[in-house]
Design a protein around this motif. Structure first.
Motif, PDB file in Angstrom:
ATOM      1  N   LEU A 306       0.809  -1.219   0.000  1.00 35.54           N
ATOM      2  CA  LEU A 306       0.000   0.000   0.000  1.00 35.54           C
ATOM      3  C   LEU A 306       0.845   1.273   0.000  1.00 35.54           C
ATOM      4  O   LEU A 306       0.317   2.381  -0.019  1.00 35.54           O
ATOM      5  CB  LEU A 306      -0.924   0.010   1.223  1.00 35.54           C
ATOM      6  CG  LEU A 306      -2.008  -1.071   1.201  1.00 35.54           C
ATOM      7  CD1 LEU A 306      -2.549  -1.303   2.595  1.00 35.54           C
ATOM      8  CD2 LEU A 306      -3.122  -0.688   0.238  1.00 35.54           C
ATOM      9  N   ILE A 308       2.638   2.704  -2.246  1.00 35.39           N
ATOM     10  CA  ILE A 308       2.482   3.605  -3.394  1.00 35.39           C
ATOM     11  C   ILE A 308       1.179   4.396  -3.329  1.00 35.39           C
ATOM     12  O   ILE A 308       1.207   5.620  -3.407  1.00 35.39           O
ATOM     13  CB  ILE A 308       2.686   2.844  -4.717  1.00 35.39           C
ATOM     14  CG1 ILE A 308       4.180   2.504  -4.824  1.00 35.39           C
ATOM     15  CG2 ILE A 308       2.216   3.676  -5.908  1.00 35.39           C
ATOM     16  CD1 ILE A 308       4.626   1.949  -6.142  1.00 35.39           C
ATOM     17  N   PRO A 309       0.034   3.735  -3.134  1.00 35.96           N
ATOM     18  CA  PRO A 309      -1.180   4.552  -2.983  1.00 35.96           C
ATOM     19  C   PRO A 309      -1.094   5.578  -1.868  1.00 35.96           C
ATOM     20  O   PRO A 309      -1.490   6.732  -2.060  1.00 35.96           O
ATOM     21  CB  PRO A 309      -2.272   3.519  -2.670  1.00 35.96           C
ATOM     22  CG  PRO A 309      -1.703   2.187  -2.940  1.00 35.96           C
ATOM     23  CD  PRO A 309      -0.254   2.295  -3.180  1.00 35.96           C
ATOM     24  N   ILE A 383      -3.058   4.451   7.121  1.00 38.64           N
ATOM     25  CA  ILE A 383      -2.332   3.303   6.550  1.00 38.64           C
ATOM     26  C   ILE A 383      -0.831   3.514   6.698  1.00 38.64           C
ATOM     27  O   ILE A 383      -0.068   2.575   6.877  1.00 38.64           O
ATOM     28  CB  ILE A 383      -2.747   3.063   5.079  1.00 38.64           C
ATOM     29  CG1 ILE A 383      -4.257   2.821   5.004  1.00 38.64           C
ATOM     30  CG2 ILE A 383      -1.993   1.868   4.488  1.00 38.64           C
ATOM     31  CD1 ILE A 383      -4.806   2.648   3.604  1.00 38.64           C
TER      32      ILE A 383
ATOM     33  N   LEU C  37      -5.093   4.005  -8.758  1.00 39.03           N
ATOM     34  CA  LEU C  37      -4.021   3.431  -7.935  1.00 39.03           C
ATOM     35  C   LEU C  37      -4.310   3.711  -6.456  1.00 39.03           C
ATOM     36  O   LEU C  37      -4.213   2.832  -5.592  1.00 39.03           O
ATOM     37  CB  LEU C  37      -2.716   4.099  -8.366  1.00 39.03           C
ATOM     38  CG  LEU C  37      -1.397   3.651  -7.793  1.00 39.03           C
ATOM     39  CD1 LEU C  37      -0.990   2.323  -8.412  1.00 39.03           C
ATOM     40  CD2 LEU C  37      -0.316   4.691  -8.081  1.00 39.03           C
ATOM     41  N   ILE C  38      -4.690   4.950  -6.185  1.00 39.62           N
ATOM     42  CA  ILE C  38      -4.936   5.376  -4.806  1.00 39.62           C
ATOM     43  C   ILE C  38      -6.132   4.649  -4.199  1.00 39.62           C
ATOM     44  O   ILE C  38      -6.170   4.364  -3.002  1.00 39.62           O
ATOM     45  CB  ILE C  38      -5.162   6.925  -4.787  1.00 39.62           C
ATOM     46  CG1 ILE C  38      -3.873   7.649  -5.146  1.00 39.62           C
ATOM     47  CG2 ILE C  38      -5.689   7.377  -3.443  1.00 39.62           C
ATOM     48  CD1 ILE C  38      -4.035   9.137  -5.374  1.00 39.62           C
ATOM     49  N   GLN C  40      -6.914   1.744  -4.084  1.00 37.32           N
ATOM     50  CA  GLN C  40      -6.579   0.500  -3.365  1.00 37.32           C
ATOM     51  C   GLN C  40      -6.682   0.663  -1.855  1.00 37.32           C
ATOM     52  O   GLN C  40      -6.919  -0.295  -1.125  1.00 37.32           O
ATOM     53  CB  GLN C  40      -5.147   0.083  -3.673  1.00 37.32           C
ATOM     54  CG  GLN C  40      -4.897  -0.393  -5.080  1.00 37.32           C
ATOM     55  CD  GLN C  40      -3.398  -0.626  -5.310  1.00 37.32           C
ATOM     56  OE1 GLN C  40      -2.685  -1.022  -4.389  1.00 37.32           O
ATOM     57  NE2 GLN C  40      -2.927  -0.374  -6.513  1.00 37.32           N
ATOM     58  N   MET C  41      -6.473   1.892  -1.399  1.00 33.35           N
ATOM     59  CA  MET C  41      -6.503   2.145   0.047  1.00 33.35           C
ATOM     60  C   MET C  41      -7.852   1.832   0.663  1.00 33.35           C
ATOM     61  O   MET C  41      -7.941   1.479   1.830  1.00 33.35           O
ATOM     62  CB  MET C  41      -6.219   3.629   0.345  1.00 33.35           C
ATOM     63  CG  MET C  41      -4.851   4.116  -0.002  1.00 33.35           C
ATOM     64  SD  MET C  41      -4.536   5.727   0.768  1.00 33.35           S
ATOM     65  CE  MET C  41      -6.022   6.642   0.406  1.00 33.35           C
ATOM     66  N   THR C  46      -9.375   0.788   8.517  1.00 34.24           N
ATOM     67  CA  THR C  46      -8.493   1.628   9.333  1.00 34.24           C
ATOM     68  C   THR C  46      -9.211   2.156  10.568  1.00 34.24           C
ATOM     69  O   THR C  46      -8.797   3.146  11.152  1.00 34.24           O
ATOM     70  CB  THR C  46      -7.947   2.814   8.505  1.00 34.24           C
ATOM     71  OG1 THR C  46      -9.061   3.458   7.884  1.00 34.24           O
ATOM     72  CG2 THR C  46      -6.967   2.371   7.459  1.00 34.24           C
TER      73      THR C  46
END
Lengths: 494, 507, 104
Positions: A306, A308-309, A383, C37-38, C40-41, C46
């Motif tokens: 994670l 990179i994101p 994260i 891409l982002i 994915q978080m 969390t």
């Protein structure tokens, strides 16, 4: 001489076998010869450089030399150096003459080192190939068709091509280590807070860290002695006792100097996406470490995928704000034609920034904007903690973590220039340490298809001295770090 | 329909430091443009902020003074927007976690007390200044003020009239000066108020749409601006219009408020924690340390005024409504007690006359001049030297009133000389009150023989009044006292006149 | 959270970057890729995780309130930008930085 270590150069200067002026001129003439084709430097100022060299000679003669006195270094053009054009690779600052010195520059000056010039870089350090520089791409000295990596591409090419004794770089997501891997030399990103960021042009403040780029771990340790240290002008600079990073090097002798060392190999770093040739070189290097007495332990960094994101939320968010000061009001580029204040802002910034920088400003602006903050920025920060916690767990099982620095060897210029996502994946193995604030290193470990491959070392907080020892032990039994590319002398254009 | 106005204030208090909040540049007022704009103030590439300790102390002092929560951790955040006087393109402020949490300030409206809830107070940096009109079509930017430390103090929408808002602002203005965190200079912009005003039908719980009046730097303007704005909003609504949320400016020349040129888009400040600054930790012991360096606070002072000086609860709360006035009172009462130490007067007698004069003549003079008490320029010692002469019977209160304008003139001259940076001429120094009494011939006649002569004359000339009194009309007695005082040109000691007159009439 | 051309233009305006139609279209494609891409978080839980702003658990240091800076106006204004619109002059006058009229 161009391939001598800093220690050797220091000794030669001390013994007056060579003067600083002579040494400096040696590098300047190499720069004159090769820089037109490599484009490692943005700014050269022979007069200023030689004035420093002369001063160094006086200091040496007076018996007041320190380890780096008289040695010529290339400085990444991200560091403000008083009286020097300081561009950060951008049109925005193409005419910016810094009116003050960055902490790193003052430290080198105080040590009596010589500034050879300011090196090329990706614009505002945003890039992994040096192709975003307003001042043009940089050639990889091992293959001129390929990129040197980035963002510290100019420093990387200068070190690899031996256009300087060593250079400085900065690393926000891998900008020291990835080019070190692609150009075949040793680069260290210290623990966040070890080297002052004052005067280092900000990209992503919570991740940026300056470090040495040199041939060997020993060279890096000598440079870190000068670069590290508390600076009250940087609130994030850590006030710790001064260390001598060379202190343990001498013990890395004998049969099994690393006996008892536990090396953790994160399984995620050897999974899909890693080039087979690179994997082979890294495995060979690990095998070498076994011979030196180290024990290999399998570990996991489950959240590292994670990185990179998370990075592409946090770094652009900070950057979008950091780069707001470039508004054409007090310095930097102002559009020539504008109608009113709004027009002046929008045109100056549209003209002054390149495409990648604009993209990142826009992403950053977006993720911070009303309604998206929690889903992006806050989530990324959460994260980020998970990623950092992975390392805390890992360091309970091992002393150092090793793996590849970059997923591949140097790629061809233009190959990824139009695909930001593919480019971003270059930093897949390096970003996690920036997010966690941990020190990371890349050392030359061999070649794949004639191109250098780097081995990455990741240590615990403030473990730089130990990491340098471990790298040094390897460099005592291998010679990858002293391999030099054969440079073609270019045809002089009429 | 009956309307109710709802008001909340945001006050920008410039903190009394030597240097900027994030750099070592001076913040002295009035310097040549950009001569105090260092590398941090002009936001050169690569510069970084480091927090000023004094600014933090000022904020803690304020928190203690309003009995607020001071959380152990607060965070600096960036407020992002573009403006030429904002060199970084963001202002460093505090957003989610301010240095000072909820607190209270009590104001006095007539005889009523009212508590205003303070939501928060946070540290932030000031912006620079735009200078208009020097060059056609251009603005000049001066960044000397950029980075000046501010404490922004935000209230709940607790005020219901311009008078309440001004009473709060005045009280706050006094408090920040009293605890020495702000010089209170409103002309120089050290104390600026943004006032949020909305109206709603009386009895309604729902808040109306508010408009924010920006940058009011005098209490007079604040009253005018709120009153105009309230009228305007009510009229707009009664005419069937709608109030749009807006930022408005007050024009002192027309007495009107007017919306600023409408913003092209709603502001999206993109707040996020400033990565260049770390969380600010405030420990209990640090707070305790700051506390020891603080002057007495209003609550404690009120108790002291009641217990030590014997003032009534009403008098003590009126006095502590202005801390500076309360302090001045204490100084005068103490001076007075010292002056009459050998005589028969108690500390409480002294306090009584000091309070009566300070709440009366002194306050009237202060209000008509509209200046803070700390700058009034009349020493406690000098006033005490006047009051002692009332107390010991040398002059009457009306005699003292006759001298008073001369003393005020001295104070006025002193202030004026101070403003111009001049020395005070000798003839304008605080001269001897006793000499003045003598010169004005105001000394009371306390010689009973002389008073008897006057009384005899008055009785002879006012036989009708004497008869009235003797037939049971008590009021006639006061008339006779008045005649005696008049005959003595005010110099007769009234207590003696009373006594002798009573005796003579009883015969 | 898919972006459209209007979003791109409003973000660019917020960031004070002039952008034409064609640039906006290209930017939309590239930004959408990056946001992919982002994204994915979002798969990560969390809940109850404290956000991490700084890698070191240290607190803010305080600076003594002492003047350390001197007047460097001349030095700093040497690097002022050019005023523009054909003037060829530096954007400073009488010590002030010059910008187009600020309207309030």
């Amino acid at each position: 001489m161009i391939n001598s270590s800093l220690k050797q150069l220091s000794q030669m200067l001390a013994k007056k076998e060579i003067s600083s002026v002579e040494l400096t001129q040696t590098f300047l003439s190499r720069i004159n010869q090769f820089n037109p084709s490599i484009n490692a430097f943005i700014t050269l100022d022979e007069a200023k450089t030689l004035t420093q060299a002369k001063a160094a000679d006086v200091r040496i003669a007076a018996g007041k030399a320190e380890a780096l006195t008289g040695i010529p270094f290339a400085q990444k053009d991200i560091f403000c150096a008083k009286g020097w054009q300081t561009t950060c690779g951008s049109k925005m600052l193409a005419n910016f003459i810094a009116p003050y010195d960055a902490h790193v520059i003052s430290q080198f000056d105080a040590a009596g080192a010589v500034n050879l010039g300011k090196t090329n870089m990706d614009e505002f350090a945003m890039g992994s190939s040096n192709e975003t520089s307003y001042f043009g791409g940089v050639k990889n000295p091992w293959d001129f068709e390929r990129v040197p990596g980035g963002s510290s591409g100019g420093s990387a090419a200068a070190v690899a091509a031996r256009l300087c004794a060593a250079a400085t770089g900065t690393d926000t997501g891998g900008s020291i280590r990835q080019p070190a891997s692609l150009c075949g030399f040793t680069g260290l990103k210290p623990t966040y807070g070890l080297v002052s960021r004052y005067g280092m042009i900000a990209f992503a403040s919570s991740l940026d860290q300056a470090g040495p780029m040199a041939k060997s771990a020993e060279d890096c340790s000598m440079m870190l002695n000068v670069m590290a240290g508390f600076d009250e002008r940087d609130s994030t600079s850590l006030n710790r006792p001064k260390e001598d990073y060379t202190r343990g090097l001498v013990s890395m002798q004998g049969d099994k100097p690393l006996k008892g060392l536990r090396i953790g190999l994160p399984k995620e770093y050897f999974a899909e996406g890693l080039d087979a040739g690179v994997a082979k070189v890294v495995q060979d290097a690990i095998a070498e470490y076994k011979k030196l007495g180290a024990e290999i332990i399998d570990i996991s960094l489950p959240n590292s995928k994670l990185s990179i994101p998370v990075y592409y939320v946090l770094a652009p968010a900070e950057a979008s704000s950091n780069l707001s000061r470039y508004d054409g009001v007090r310095y930097g580029h102002r559009a020539e034609k504008y109608t009113d204040l709004m027009d002046m802002y929008c045109k100056s910034r549209a003209e002054g920034f390149g495409a990648e920088v604009k993209r990142r400003i826009l992403i950053g602006t977006y993720v911070l904007s009303a309604g998206y903050y929690d889903a992006y920025y806050l989530k990324a920060q959460q994260i980020r903690r998970l990623i950092a916690d992975d390392f805390v767990q890992a360091f309970k099982k091992c002393d150092i973590i090793m793996g590849p620095t970059a997923p591949s060897t140097a790629f061809k210029a233009g190959e990824k220039a139009d695909d930001p996502v593919a480019m971003y994946l270059q930093d897949v193995y390096t970003i996690a340490t920036n997010l966690a604030g941990l020190p990371g290193m890349s050392i030359p470990a061999g070649f794949s298809n004639g191109l250098p491959v780097g081995l990455q070392l990741m240590g615990n907080y403030f473990d730089e001295a130990r990491m340098l020892d471990i790298a040094h032990a390897y460099q005592q039994v291998t010679d990858w770090h002293v391999r030099m590319p054969e440079l073609k002398i270019p045809e002089v254009a009429a | 329909m009956e309307w109710e106005v709802v008001i909340g204030l945001e006050t920008h208090t410039q903190l009394k430091t030597n240097t900027k909040i994030f750099s070592g540049a001076s913040i002295k007022y009035g310097a040549e443009p950009n001569t105090q704009a260092d590398e941090v103030s002009i936001a050169l590439p690569g510069v970084l902020p480091v927090l000023n300790k004094k600014a933090v102390e000022c904020a803690i002092k304020f928190g203690l003074a309003i009995n607020a929560e001071i959380p152990p951790r607060s965070v600096f955040a960036r407020k992002n927007y573009f403006y030429p006087d904002l060199p970084k393109g963001y202002q460093i402020s505090q957003y989610e976690l301010p240095i000072v949490g909820k607190g209270k300030l009590t104001i006095q409206i007539g005889e009523q007390e009212k508590t205003i809830n303070i939501t928060r107070a946070h540290l932030e940096e000031d912006a620079g200044k735009s200078v208009h009109g020097a060059i056609e079509g251009m603005s000049g930017i001066d960044l000397n003020r950029a980075g000046t430390p501010l404490l922004e103090i935000v209230t709940e929408p607790d005020m219901r009239s311009a008078a309440e808002a001004v009473a709060y602002a005045k009280k706050l203005h006094e408090l920040v000066q009293w605890i020495d965190i702000c010089d209170g200079n409103m002309q120089e912009g050290s104390f600026r108020c943004d006032v949020n005003v909305s109206v709603r039908p009386k009895g309604s719980e729902k808040l109306g749409t508010r408009r924010e009046i920006k940058n009011l730097n005098s209490f007079k303007f604040m009253t005018q601006a709120i009153e105009y704005e309230t009228r305007w909003q009510i009229e707009t609504l009664e005419d069937g219009g709608k109030i749009e949320q807006a930022t408005v400016l007050f024009n002192p020349d027309t007495g009107e408020t007017k919306a600023m040129r409408s913003k092209e888009e709603a502001n999206d400040y993109r707040y996020f924690p400033d990565p260049d600054l770390l969380p600010l930790e405030i420990t209990e012991s640090y707070i305790a340390n700051v506390k020891t360096g603080m002057p007495q606070l209003p609550e404690a002072m009120k108790t002291e005024l009641e217990q030590r000086y014997g003032l009534s609860s009403y008098d003590s709360s009126t006095l502590t409504n202005s801390i500076a006035k309360a302090i001045y009172f204490k100084e005068v009462a103490d001076e007075l007690y010292e002056l009459c130490n050998s005589s028969d007067y108690s500390a409480k007698d002294c306090a009584k006359i000091a309070n009566s004069w300070i709440s009366g003549e002194f306050s009237t003079a202060l209000n008509s001049r509209d200046i803070p008490i700390l700058k009034f320029g009349l020493s406690a010692k000098w006033l005490a030297s006047l009051l002692i002469r009332i107390l010991d019977g040398t002059i009457s209160r009306s005699g003292a009133k006759a001298i008073w304008p001369g003393m005020l003139a001295v104070a006025d001259a002193k202030r004026e000389a101070h403003l111009k940076g001049q020395d005070i001429p000798e003839e304008k120094q605080e001269f001897s009150v006793d000499k003045l009494i003598e010169k004005a011939g105001l000394k009371q006649v306390s010689d009973s023989g002389a008073i008897e002569v006057i009384i005899d004359e008055v009785l002879a000339a006012n036989a009708a009044m004497v008869a009235e009194y003797k037939s049971g009309k008590e009021k006639a007695f006061n008339g006779l006292v008045g005649q005696c005082m008049k005959a003595s040109k005010g110099k007769a000691n009234p207590a003696q006149v009373n006594e002798i007159l009573k005796k003579k009439l009883a015969n | 959270m898919a972006l459209n051309i209007t979003d791109i233009k409003s973000i660019a305006h917020l960031a004070r970057i002039e952008i034409n139609e064609q640039e906006a279209a290209t930017t939309l494609t590239k930004l959408s890729g990056i946001l992919g891409l982002i994204e994915q978080m979002q798969a990560v839980d969390t809940k109850d995780i404290t956000p991490m702003s700084h890698s070191q658990n240290v607190v803010q240091r305080l600076r003594e309130d002492v003047v350390t800076q001197t007047n460097q106006r001349e030095e700093f204004q040497k690097i002022a930008p050019i005023l523009g619109n054909g003037s060829g002059l530096p954007a400073v006058q009488d010590g002030l930085y010059l910008v187009p009229q600020v309207i309030e």
